[in-house]
Design a protein around this motif. Structure first.
Motif, PDB file in Angstrom:
ATOM      1  N   SER A  17       0.829  -1.215   0.000  1.00  0.00           N
ATOM      2  CA  SER A  17       0.000   0.000   0.000  1.00  0.00           C
ATOM      3  C   SER A  17       0.860   1.259   0.000  1.00  0.00           C
ATOM      4  CB  SER A  17      -0.967   0.001   1.187  1.00  0.00           C
ATOM      5  OG  SER A  17      -0.260  -0.011   2.407  1.00  0.00           O
ATOM      6  N   GLU A  20       2.028   1.687  -3.549  1.00  0.00           N
ATOM      7  CA  GLU A  20       0.878   2.138  -4.330  1.00  0.00           C
ATOM      8  C   GLU A  20       0.608   3.627  -4.087  1.00  0.00           C
ATOM      9  OE1 GLU A  20      -3.714   0.780  -5.186  1.00  0.00           O
ATOM     10  OE2 GLU A  20      -2.410  -0.503  -3.997  1.00  0.00           O
ATOM     11  N   GLU A  21       0.737   4.064  -2.840  1.00  0.00           N
ATOM     12  CA  GLU A  21       0.539   5.482  -2.522  1.00  0.00           C
ATOM     13  C   GLU A  21       1.622   6.344  -3.172  1.00  0.00           C
ATOM     14  OE1 GLU A  21      -1.058   9.013  -0.966  1.00  0.00           O
ATOM     15  OE2 GLU A  21      -1.948   7.030  -1.190  1.00  0.00           O
ATOM     16  N   HIS A  24       0.758   6.774  -6.717  1.00  0.00           N
ATOM     17  CA  HIS A  24      -0.347   7.741  -6.810  1.00  0.00           C
ATOM     18  C   HIS A  24       0.159   9.174  -6.630  1.00  0.00           C
ATOM     19  CE1 HIS A  24      -4.270   9.545  -6.348  1.00  0.00           C
ATOM     20  NE2 HIS A  24      -3.865  10.055  -5.214  1.00  0.00           N
ATOM     21  N   ARG A  25       1.016   9.398  -5.656  1.00  0.00           N
ATOM     22  CA  ARG A  25       1.528  10.752  -5.402  1.00  0.00           C
ATOM     23  C   ARG A  25       2.365  11.277  -6.559  1.00  0.00           C
ATOM     24  NH1 ARG A  25       1.452  12.924  -0.140  1.00  0.00           N
ATOM     25  NH2 ARG A  25       0.220  11.639   1.268  1.00  0.00           N
ATOM     26  N   SER A  27       1.675  10.772  -9.629  1.00  0.00           N
ATOM     27  CA  SER A  27       0.820  10.963 -10.801  1.00  0.00           C
ATOM     28  C   SER A  27       0.589  12.427 -11.151  1.00  0.00           C
ATOM     29  CB  SER A  27      -0.518  10.246 -10.615  1.00  0.00           C
ATOM     30  OG  SER A  27      -1.258  10.828  -9.573  1.00  0.00           O
ATOM     31  N   GLN A  35       4.568   8.334 -15.685  1.00  0.00           N
ATOM     32  CA  GLN A  35       3.642   7.732 -14.735  1.00  0.00           C
ATOM     33  C   GLN A  35       3.301   6.298 -15.148  1.00  0.00           C
ATOM     34  OE1 GLN A  35       2.741   8.539 -11.803  1.00  0.00           O
ATOM     35  NE2 GLN A  35       1.350   6.836 -11.573  1.00  0.00           N
ATOM     36  N   ALA A  39       4.063   2.955 -12.985  1.00  0.00           N
ATOM     37  CA  ALA A  39       2.939   2.096 -12.602  1.00  0.00           C
ATOM     38  C   ALA A  39       3.084   0.688 -13.177  1.00  0.00           C
ATOM     39  CB  ALA A  39       1.628   2.722 -13.046  1.00  0.00           C
ATOM     40  N   HIS A  45      -0.156  -3.428  -6.910  1.00  0.00           N
ATOM     41  CA  HIS A  45      -1.331  -4.207  -6.551  1.00  0.00           C
ATOM     42  C   HIS A  45      -1.079  -5.715  -6.550  1.00  0.00           C
ATOM     43  CE1 HIS A  45      -1.119  -3.745 -10.888  1.00  0.00           C
ATOM     44  NE2 HIS A  45      -1.666  -4.934 -10.952  1.00  0.00           N
TER      45      HIS A  45
END
Length: 99
Positions: A17, A20-21, A24-25, A27, A35, A39, A45
């Motif tokens: 997680s 994953e964060e 996201h940050r 992005s 990006q 990813a 995930h």
């Protein structure tokens, strides 16, 4: 459970997680191409071990180091640590491994 990241990527265990964060940050900071590179390479995930080829590891490392200069300190440190390990793997022409 934390990730083990080759080439010095884990001085601290990073959870799925957390990775994953970080993705996201990044992005809102990086180009869409950078990006997508991050990813697709990090697959936060999944949870299954994976390897990233040297060329892609270099792209990920460069993008994470760029993002680090715009992130808050805690996230910047994580981006730098992971990004630098990606660049070490790339410069050694070795797979960058996550397990």
């Amino acid at each position: 459970m934390g990730w083990y990241i080759s080439h010095g990527g884990t001085r601290h265990g990073y959870s799925g997680s957390g990775v994953e964060e970080l993705v996201h940050r990044c992005s809102g900071i990086l180009t869409r191409a950078d990006q997508r590179t991050i990813a697709s390479a990090l697959r936060p995930h999944s949870g299954d071990p994976f390897k990233v080829k040297p060329k892609q590891a270099k792209q990920v490392g460069d993008a994470l180091l760029l993002a680090a200069s715009y992130l808050p300190a805690e996230w910047a440190a994580m981006a730098r640590q992971i990004g630098e390990s990606a660049l070490r793997a790339a410069s050694a022409n070795e797979s960058w491994e996550w397990s």
